[in-house]
Every structure is written in structure tokens, then in C-alpha cells.
Design a protein around this motif. Structure first.
Motif, PDB file in Angstrom:
ATOM      1  N   GLY A  53      10.363   7.772 -16.773  1.00  0.00           N
ATOM      2  CA  GLY A  53       9.158   8.057 -17.540  1.00  0.00           C
ATOM      3  C   GLY A  53       7.996   8.579 -16.727  1.00  0.00           C
ATOM      4  O   GLY A  53       6.868   8.628 -17.219  1.00  0.00           O
ATOM      5  N   ASN A  54       8.243   8.981 -15.480  1.00  0.00           N
ATOM      6  CA  ASN A  54       7.168   9.485 -14.621  1.00  0.00           C
ATOM      7  C   ASN A  54       6.925  10.979 -14.795  1.00  0.00           C
ATOM      8  O   ASN A  54       5.866  11.482 -14.438  1.00  0.00           O
ATOM      9  CB  ASN A  54       7.479   9.183 -13.159  1.00  0.00           C
ATOM     10  CG  ASN A  54       7.559   7.696 -12.908  1.00  0.00           C
ATOM     11  OD1 ASN A  54       6.828   6.913 -13.511  1.00  0.00           O
ATOM     12  ND2 ASN A  54       8.478   7.276 -12.050  1.00  0.00           N
ATOM     13  N   ILE A  55       7.928  11.694 -15.303  1.00  0.00           N
ATOM     14  CA  ILE A  55       7.805  13.122 -15.584  1.00  0.00           C
ATOM     15  C   ILE A  55       8.181  13.314 -17.041  1.00  0.00           C
ATOM     16  O   ILE A  55       9.165  12.740 -17.520  1.00  0.00           O
ATOM     17  CB  ILE A  55       8.736  13.956 -14.669  1.00  0.00           C
ATOM     18  CG1 ILE A  55       8.307  13.812 -13.206  1.00  0.00           C
ATOM     19  CG2 ILE A  55       8.729  15.424 -15.083  1.00  0.00           C
ATOM     20  CD1 ILE A  55       9.235  14.512 -12.229  1.00  0.00           C
ATOM     21  N   HIS A  56       7.405  14.120 -17.745  1.00  0.00           N
ATOM     22  CA  HIS A  56       7.626  14.331 -19.173  1.00  0.00           C
ATOM     23  C   HIS A  56       7.800  15.820 -19.457  1.00  0.00           C
ATOM     24  O   HIS A  56       6.830  16.505 -19.797  1.00  0.00           O
ATOM     25  CB  HIS A  56       6.444  13.789 -19.983  1.00  0.00           C
ATOM     26  CG  HIS A  56       6.157  12.354 -19.692  1.00  0.00           C
ATOM     27  ND1 HIS A  56       6.861  11.329 -20.264  1.00  0.00           N
ATOM     28  CD2 HIS A  56       5.261  11.777 -18.848  1.00  0.00           C
ATOM     29  CE1 HIS A  56       6.408  10.182 -19.808  1.00  0.00           C
ATOM     30  NE2 HIS A  56       5.438  10.420 -18.946  1.00  0.00           N
ATOM     31  N   PRO A  57       9.026  16.341 -19.317  1.00  0.00           N
ATOM     32  CA  PRO A  57       9.217  17.761 -19.603  1.00  0.00           C
ATOM     33  C   PRO A  57       8.991  18.035 -21.094  1.00  0.00           C
ATOM     34  O   PRO A  57       9.269  17.182 -21.943  1.00  0.00           O
ATOM     35  CB  PRO A  57      10.681  18.020 -19.233  1.00  0.00           C
ATOM     36  CG  PRO A  57      11.333  16.680 -19.289  1.00  0.00           C
ATOM     37  CD  PRO A  57      10.269  15.673 -18.972  1.00  0.00           C
ATOM     38  N   LYS A  58       8.446  19.186 -21.391  1.00  0.00           N
ATOM     39  CA  LYS A  58       8.196  19.560 -22.784  1.00  0.00           C
ATOM     40  C   LYS A  58       9.519  20.012 -23.403  1.00  0.00           C
ATOM     41  O   LYS A  58      10.047  21.064 -23.057  1.00  0.00           O
ATOM     42  CB  LYS A  58       7.167  20.674 -22.856  1.00  0.00           C
ATOM     43  CG  LYS A  58       6.810  21.051 -24.269  1.00  0.00           C
ATOM     44  CD  LYS A  58       5.743  22.121 -24.318  1.00  0.00           C
ATOM     45  CE  LYS A  58       5.431  22.463 -25.768  1.00  0.00           C
ATOM     46  NZ  LYS A  58       4.474  23.561 -25.856  1.00  0.00           N
ATOM     47  N   ILE A  59      10.045  19.191 -24.302  1.00  0.00           N
ATOM     48  CA  ILE A  59      11.304  19.504 -24.968  1.00  0.00           C
ATOM     49  C   ILE A  59      10.982  20.005 -26.370  1.00  0.00           C
ATOM     50  O   ILE A  59      10.375  19.297 -27.170  1.00  0.00           O
ATOM     51  CB  ILE A  59      12.227  18.277 -25.025  1.00  0.00           C
ATOM     52  CG1 ILE A  59      12.578  17.853 -23.597  1.00  0.00           C
ATOM     53  CG2 ILE A  59      13.484  18.573 -25.843  1.00  0.00           C
ATOM     54  CD1 ILE A  59      13.368  16.568 -23.503  1.00  0.00           C
ATOM     55  N   LYS A  60      11.370  21.235 -26.644  1.00  0.00           N
ATOM     56  CA  LYS A  60      11.086  21.841 -27.944  1.00  0.00           C
ATOM     57  C   LYS A  60      12.113  21.404 -28.983  1.00  0.00           C
ATOM     58  O   LYS A  60      11.747  21.018 -30.085  1.00  0.00           O
ATOM     59  CB  LYS A  60      11.081  23.367 -27.804  1.00  0.00           C
ATOM     60  CG  LYS A  60      10.792  24.107 -29.077  1.00  0.00           C
ATOM     61  CD  LYS A  60       9.361  23.884 -29.538  1.00  0.00           C
ATOM     62  CE  LYS A  60       9.059  24.764 -30.736  1.00  0.00           C
ATOM     63  NZ  LYS A  60       7.665  24.763 -31.084  1.00  0.00           N
ATOM     64  N   ARG A  61      13.407  21.469 -28.641  1.00  0.00           N
ATOM     65  CA  ARG A  61      14.460  21.089 -29.595  1.00  0.00           C
ATOM     66  C   ARG A  61      15.652  20.535 -28.843  1.00  0.00           C
ATOM     67  O   ARG A  61      15.913  20.913 -27.700  1.00  0.00           O
ATOM     68  CB  ARG A  61      14.947  22.297 -30.406  1.00  0.00           C
ATOM     69  CG  ARG A  61      13.915  22.832 -31.328  1.00  0.00           C
ATOM     70  CD  ARG A  61      14.237  23.099 -32.760  1.00  0.00           C
ATOM     71  NE  ARG A  61      15.487  22.772 -33.376  1.00  0.00           N
ATOM     72  CZ  ARG A  61      16.140  23.613 -34.172  1.00  0.00           C
ATOM     73  NH1 ARG A  61      15.693  24.828 -34.387  1.00  0.00           N
ATOM     74  NH2 ARG A  61      17.247  23.220 -34.754  1.00  0.00           N
ATOM     75  N   VAL A  62      16.381  19.655 -29.528  1.00  0.00           N
ATOM     76  CA  VAL A  62      17.615  19.079 -28.990  1.00  0.00           C
ATOM     77  C   VAL A  62      18.745  19.439 -29.948  1.00  0.00           C
ATOM     78  O   VAL A  62      18.611  19.273 -31.166  1.00  0.00           O
ATOM     79  CB  VAL A  62      17.508  17.544 -28.851  1.00  0.00           C
ATOM     80  CG1 VAL A  62      18.812  16.956 -28.358  1.00  0.00           C
ATOM     81  CG2 VAL A  62      16.359  17.170 -27.911  1.00  0.00           C
ATOM     82  N   PHE A  63      19.824  19.963 -29.390  1.00  0.00           N
ATOM     83  CA  PHE A  63      20.996  20.346 -30.163  1.00  0.00           C
ATOM     84  C   PHE A  63      22.207  19.571 -29.658  1.00  0.00           C
ATOM     85  O   PHE A  63      22.234  19.155 -28.500  1.00  0.00           O
ATOM     86  CB  PHE A  63      21.287  21.846 -29.990  1.00  0.00           C
ATOM     87  CG  PHE A  63      20.227  22.753 -30.511  1.00  0.00           C
ATOM     88  CD1 PHE A  63      20.287  23.243 -31.807  1.00  0.00           C
ATOM     89  CD2 PHE A  63      19.169  23.146 -29.702  1.00  0.00           C
ATOM     90  CE1 PHE A  63      19.308  24.097 -32.287  1.00  0.00           C
ATOM     91  CE2 PHE A  63      18.186  24.003 -30.183  1.00  0.00           C
ATOM     92  CZ  PHE A  63      18.260  24.480 -31.481  1.00  0.00           C
ATOM     93  N   THR A  64      23.202  19.414 -30.516  1.00  0.00           N
ATOM     94  CA  THR A  64      24.480  18.860 -30.062  1.00  0.00           C
ATOM     95  C   THR A  64      25.335  20.018 -29.562  1.00  0.00           C
ATOM     96  O   THR A  64      25.040  21.194 -29.831  1.00  0.00           O
ATOM     97  CB  THR A  64      25.224  18.150 -31.207  1.00  0.00           C
ATOM     98  OG1 THR A  64      25.575  19.121 -32.203  1.00  0.00           O
ATOM     99  CG2 THR A  64      24.386  17.038 -31.812  1.00  0.00           C
ATOM    100  N   LEU A  65      26.411  19.692 -28.858  1.00  0.00           N
ATOM    101  CA  LEU A  65      27.295  20.741 -28.363  1.00  0.00           C
ATOM    102  C   LEU A  65      27.883  21.536 -29.524  1.00  0.00           C
ATOM    103  O   LEU A  65      28.079  22.741 -29.417  1.00  0.00           O
ATOM    104  CB  LEU A  65      28.410  20.138 -27.501  1.00  0.00           C
ATOM    105  CG  LEU A  65      29.270  21.137 -26.739  1.00  0.00           C
ATOM    106  CD1 LEU A  65      28.428  22.029 -25.841  1.00  0.00           C
ATOM    107  CD2 LEU A  65      30.317  20.412 -25.922  1.00  0.00           C
ATOM    108  N   GLU A  66      28.108  20.870 -30.641  1.00  0.00           N
ATOM    109  CA  GLU A  66      28.632  21.565 -31.820  1.00  0.00           C
ATOM    110  C   GLU A  66      27.627  22.580 -32.377  1.00  0.00           C
ATOM    111  O   GLU A  66      28.002  23.493 -33.111  1.00  0.00           O
ATOM    112  CB  GLU A  66      29.014  20.556 -32.918  1.00  0.00           C
ATOM    113  CG  GLU A  66      30.224  19.714 -32.586  1.00  0.00           C
ATOM    114  CD  GLU A  66      29.911  18.574 -31.621  1.00  0.00           C
ATOM    115  OE1 GLU A  66      28.734  18.157 -31.512  1.00  0.00           O
ATOM    116  OE2 GLU A  66      30.852  18.114 -30.952  1.00  0.00           O
TER     117      GLU A  66
END
Length: 83
Positions: A48-61
Motif C-alpha cells: 500500500g505504499n505505491i498506488h498506481p492509477k488503474i483505469k480498468r481490470v479485465f479477466t484473461l477471458e
């Protein structure tokens, strides 16, 4: 985990790529990061020391949708694909 190595034992990405699809990798060859530093970075995220900006999370499918989203240039953050 070491850089430039799969984190999943015996992972074969080619097995997941549909026919008529292509995989490309950009590697300038100029920057190499030792595995220790990459793992330190991952540890900092997990702690929790670095917080990258994640726009979206997808599954491999959803990899086709993820790629389409990436090509739309509407990311504004990291696109993550999970197994």
C-alpha cells in the motif's frame, strides 16, 4: 518472481491466443531492470505504499475487450489483466 520470467510455472501464453491474433512486444533494449528492483516495486504496491492509477481490470477471458479498450486511447491509467 524475476523480471523477464513468467510468474506462473509452465504458463504458455500462446495457448490462450485465438487464431488470427497476434502478440507483439516492444523492447528498446536500452533499459534493463534487475528482478530485485521489480520485486521491490511489486512489494511496495502490495504493502500500500505505491498506488498506481488503474483505469480498468479485465479477466484473461476479456483480453480482446482489454486490447480494444487500450487501442481506444481512453485508458488514462493502467489496464490490468488477471487470470
Amino acid at each position: 518472481m524475476h523480471s523477464e520470467q513468467w510468474s506462473i510455472k509452465d504458463f504458455a501464453p500462446i495457448d490462450y491466443i485465438p487464431a488470427a491474433s497476434f502478440v507483439t512486444v516492444y523492447d528498446s533494449g536500452h533499459i534493463r531492470v534487475e528482478g530485485k528492483y521489480f520485486q521491490d516495486f511489486i512489494n511496495e504496491i502490495e504493502n500500500g505504499n505505491i498506488h498506481p492509477k488503474i483505469k480498468r481490470v479485465f479477466t484473461l477471458e476479456e483480453i480482446v475487450e482489454a486490447h480494444t479498450f487500450m487501442e481506444s486511447n481512453s485508458g488514462g491509467g493502467k489496464i490490468v489483466v488477471v487470470l
